[in-house]
Design a protein around this motif. Sequence first.
Motif, PDB file in Angstrom:
ATOM      1  N   PHE A  22      29.949   5.702  30.063  1.00 17.69           N
ATOM      2  CA  PHE A  22      30.716   6.859  30.530  1.00 17.69           C
ATOM      3  C   PHE A  22      31.301   7.633  29.354  1.00 17.69           C
ATOM      4  O   PHE A  22      31.141   8.847  29.250  1.00 17.69           O
ATOM      5  CB  PHE A  22      31.828   6.386  31.478  1.00 17.69           C
ATOM      6  CG  PHE A  22      32.763   7.470  31.920  1.00 17.69           C
ATOM      7  CD1 PHE A  22      32.395   8.372  32.910  1.00 17.69           C
ATOM      8  CD2 PHE A  22      34.030   7.593  31.360  1.00 17.69           C
ATOM      9  CE1 PHE A  22      33.258   9.373  33.330  1.00 17.69           C
ATOM     10  CE2 PHE A  22      34.902   8.588  31.771  1.00 17.69           C
ATOM     11  CZ  PHE A  22      34.510   9.481  32.759  1.00 17.69           C
ATOM     12  N   TYR A  23      31.979   6.936  28.450  1.00 22.72           N
ATOM     13  CA  TYR A  23      32.607   7.629  27.321  1.00 22.72           C
ATOM     14  C   TYR A  23      31.572   8.167  26.329  1.00 22.72           C
ATOM     15  O   TYR A  23      31.782   9.232  25.744  1.00 22.72           O
ATOM     16  CB  TYR A  23      33.650   6.738  26.645  1.00 22.72           C
ATOM     17  CG  TYR A  23      34.914   6.674  27.465  1.00 22.72           C
ATOM     18  CD1 TYR A  23      35.809   7.746  27.485  1.00 22.72           C
ATOM     19  CD2 TYR A  23      35.200   5.576  28.260  1.00 22.72           C
ATOM     20  CE1 TYR A  23      36.950   7.718  28.271  1.00 22.72           C
ATOM     21  CE2 TYR A  23      36.345   5.533  29.047  1.00 22.72           C
ATOM     22  CZ  TYR A  23      37.214   6.617  29.043  1.00 22.72           C
ATOM     23  OH  TYR A  23      38.347   6.592  29.819  1.00 22.72           O
ATOM     24  N   ASP A  24      30.458   7.483  26.186  1.00 28.21           N
ATOM     25  CA  ASP A  24      29.398   8.001  25.322  1.00 28.21           C
ATOM     26  C   ASP A  24      28.823   9.289  25.912  1.00 28.21           C
ATOM     27  O   ASP A  24      28.632  10.277  25.200  1.00 28.21           O
ATOM     28  CB  ASP A  24      28.292   6.959  25.135  1.00 28.21           C
ATOM     29  CG  ASP A  24      27.253   7.419  24.147  1.00 28.21           C
ATOM     30  OD1 ASP A  24      27.603   7.720  22.986  1.00 28.21           O
ATOM     31  OD2 ASP A  24      26.064   7.503  24.535  1.00 28.21           O
ATOM     32  N   ALA A  25      28.570   9.299  27.218  1.00 31.22           N
ATOM     33  CA  ALA A  25      28.051  10.501  27.876  1.00 31.22           C
ATOM     34  C   ALA A  25      29.062  11.643  27.796  1.00 31.22           C
ATOM     35  O   ALA A  25      28.683  12.805  27.607  1.00 31.22           O
ATOM     36  CB  ALA A  25      27.707  10.198  29.336  1.00 31.22           C
ATOM     37  N   LEU A  26      30.339  11.333  27.903  1.00 26.46           N
ATOM     38  CA  LEU A  26      31.400  12.336  27.786  1.00 26.46           C
ATOM     39  C   LEU A  26      31.378  12.969  26.392  1.00 26.46           C
ATOM     40  O   LEU A  26      31.423  14.194  26.248  1.00 26.46           O
ATOM     41  CB  LEU A  26      32.742  11.658  28.057  1.00 26.46           C
ATOM     42  CG  LEU A  26      33.961  12.516  28.335  1.00 26.46           C
ATOM     43  CD1 LEU A  26      33.774  13.380  29.557  1.00 26.46           C
ATOM     44  CD2 LEU A  26      35.180  11.612  28.506  1.00 26.46           C
ATOM     45  N   ARG A  27      31.264  12.129  25.372  1.00 27.31           N
ATOM     46  CA  ARG A  27      31.240  12.640  23.993  1.00 27.31           C
ATOM     47  C   ARG A  27      29.964  13.414  23.688  1.00 27.31           C
ATOM     48  O   ARG A  27      29.961  14.322  22.864  1.00 27.31           O
ATOM     49  CB  ARG A  27      31.412  11.483  23.000  1.00 27.31           C
ATOM     50  CG  ARG A  27      32.822  10.908  22.994  1.00 27.31           C
ATOM     51  CD  ARG A  27      33.011   9.906  21.876  1.00 27.31           C
ATOM     52  NE  ARG A  27      32.155   8.742  21.991  1.00 27.31           N
ATOM     53  CZ  ARG A  27      32.471   7.630  22.651  1.00 27.31           C
ATOM     54  NH1 ARG A  27      33.625   7.520  23.268  1.00 27.31           N
ATOM     55  NH2 ARG A  27      31.627   6.625  22.694  1.00 27.31           N
ATOM     56  N   ASP A  30      26.508  14.801  28.200  1.00 29.50           N
ATOM     57  CA  ASP A  30      25.298  14.504  28.967  1.00 29.50           C
ATOM     58  C   ASP A  30      25.677  14.253  30.430  1.00 29.50           C
ATOM     59  O   ASP A  30      26.064  13.148  30.812  1.00 29.50           O
ATOM     60  CB  ASP A  30      24.604  13.284  28.370  1.00 29.50           C
ATOM     61  CG  ASP A  30      23.255  12.999  28.986  1.00 29.50           C
ATOM     62  OD1 ASP A  30      23.040  13.319  30.173  1.00 29.50           O
ATOM     63  OD2 ASP A  30      22.400  12.426  28.278  1.00 29.50           O
ATOM     64  N   ILE A  31      25.549  15.274  31.251  1.00 27.06           N
ATOM     65  CA  ILE A  31      25.975  15.193  32.645  1.00 27.06           C
ATOM     66  C   ILE A  31      25.169  14.171  33.441  1.00 27.06           C
ATOM     67  O   ILE A  31      25.720  13.473  34.297  1.00 27.06           O
ATOM     68  CB  ILE A  31      25.958  16.590  33.337  1.00 27.06           C
ATOM     69  CG1 ILE A  31      26.668  16.546  34.702  1.00 27.06           C
ATOM     70  CG2 ILE A  31      24.546  17.114  33.477  1.00 27.06           C
ATOM     71  CD1 ILE A  31      28.138  16.293  34.639  1.00 27.06           C
ATOM     72  N   GLU A  32      23.882  14.047  33.173  1.00 25.69           N
ATOM     73  CA  GLU A  32      23.056  13.094  33.928  1.00 25.69           C
ATOM     74  C   GLU A  32      23.485  11.661  33.633  1.00 25.69           C
ATOM     75  O   GLU A  32      23.637  10.851  34.556  1.00 25.69           O
ATOM     76  CB  GLU A  32      21.568  13.290  33.620  1.00 25.69           C
ATOM     77  CG  GLU A  32      21.028  14.648  34.033  1.00 25.69           C
ATOM     78  CD  GLU A  32      21.219  14.970  35.516  1.00 25.69           C
ATOM     79  OE1 GLU A  32      21.188  14.047  36.363  1.00 25.69           O
ATOM     80  OE2 GLU A  32      21.395  16.155  35.844  1.00 25.69           O
ATOM     81  N   ARG A  33      23.674  11.319  32.375  1.00 22.48           N
ATOM     82  CA  ARG A  33      24.124   9.976  32.003  1.00 22.48           C
ATOM     83  C   ARG A  33      25.532   9.712  32.532  1.00 22.48           C
ATOM     84  O   ARG A  33      25.832   8.613  32.975  1.00 22.48           O
ATOM     85  CB  ARG A  33      24.082   9.788  30.483  1.00 22.48           C
ATOM     86  CG  ARG A  33      22.673   9.547  29.980  1.00 22.48           C
ATOM     87  CD  ARG A  33      22.599   9.292  28.471  1.00 22.48           C
ATOM     88  NE  ARG A  33      23.579   8.325  28.018  1.00 22.48           N
ATOM     89  CZ  ARG A  33      24.267   8.459  26.878  1.00 22.48           C
ATOM     90  NH1 ARG A  33      24.085   9.502  26.091  1.00 22.48           N
ATOM     91  NH2 ARG A  33      25.129   7.542  26.516  1.00 22.48           N
TER      92      ARG A  33
END
Length: 149
Positions: A22-27, A30-33
């Motif tokens: 979640f935090y990696d996708a936030l940074r 990446d909306i899909e991840r």
Amino acid sequence: MRKAKLQAATLGGNPDDIEAAFYDALRQGDIERLMACWADEEEIVCVHPGGPRLIGAGAIRATFEAMFANGTVQAHPTQVHKVESLASAMHHLLERVEVLGPDGPQTAYVLATNVYHKTPQGWRMVAHHASPGTPNAPAEVSSSPSTLH
């Protein structure tokens, strides 16, 4: 939507893995991840600092898409406290958020609670609640003794 389902199936097997994704996708913006971290349930909920309660994947996705339209969110989880059981987990943490202000890069802190349920697809986020930020890391108060005897 099929891509998000495929990515969700490849996520790790515990709440820590989902939180890291979640935090990696936030940074990364990446909306899909990011959405693959959420449970496929109608009652998932998200509250951003100072914002309204968002219920359901559509409302949550729209808000994160609007955020990502303005850039990524450089949030780093720290001071994680966990309560876990066989089918649910709650992580209360401090998010260190790096923002670009008028005077250059600045750091703010947000208190957040992430709730995870074990679903047929594996562990998934069902709630993310974040309080308004502060310029300094807030002091932590605990009823637990600091020294064990």
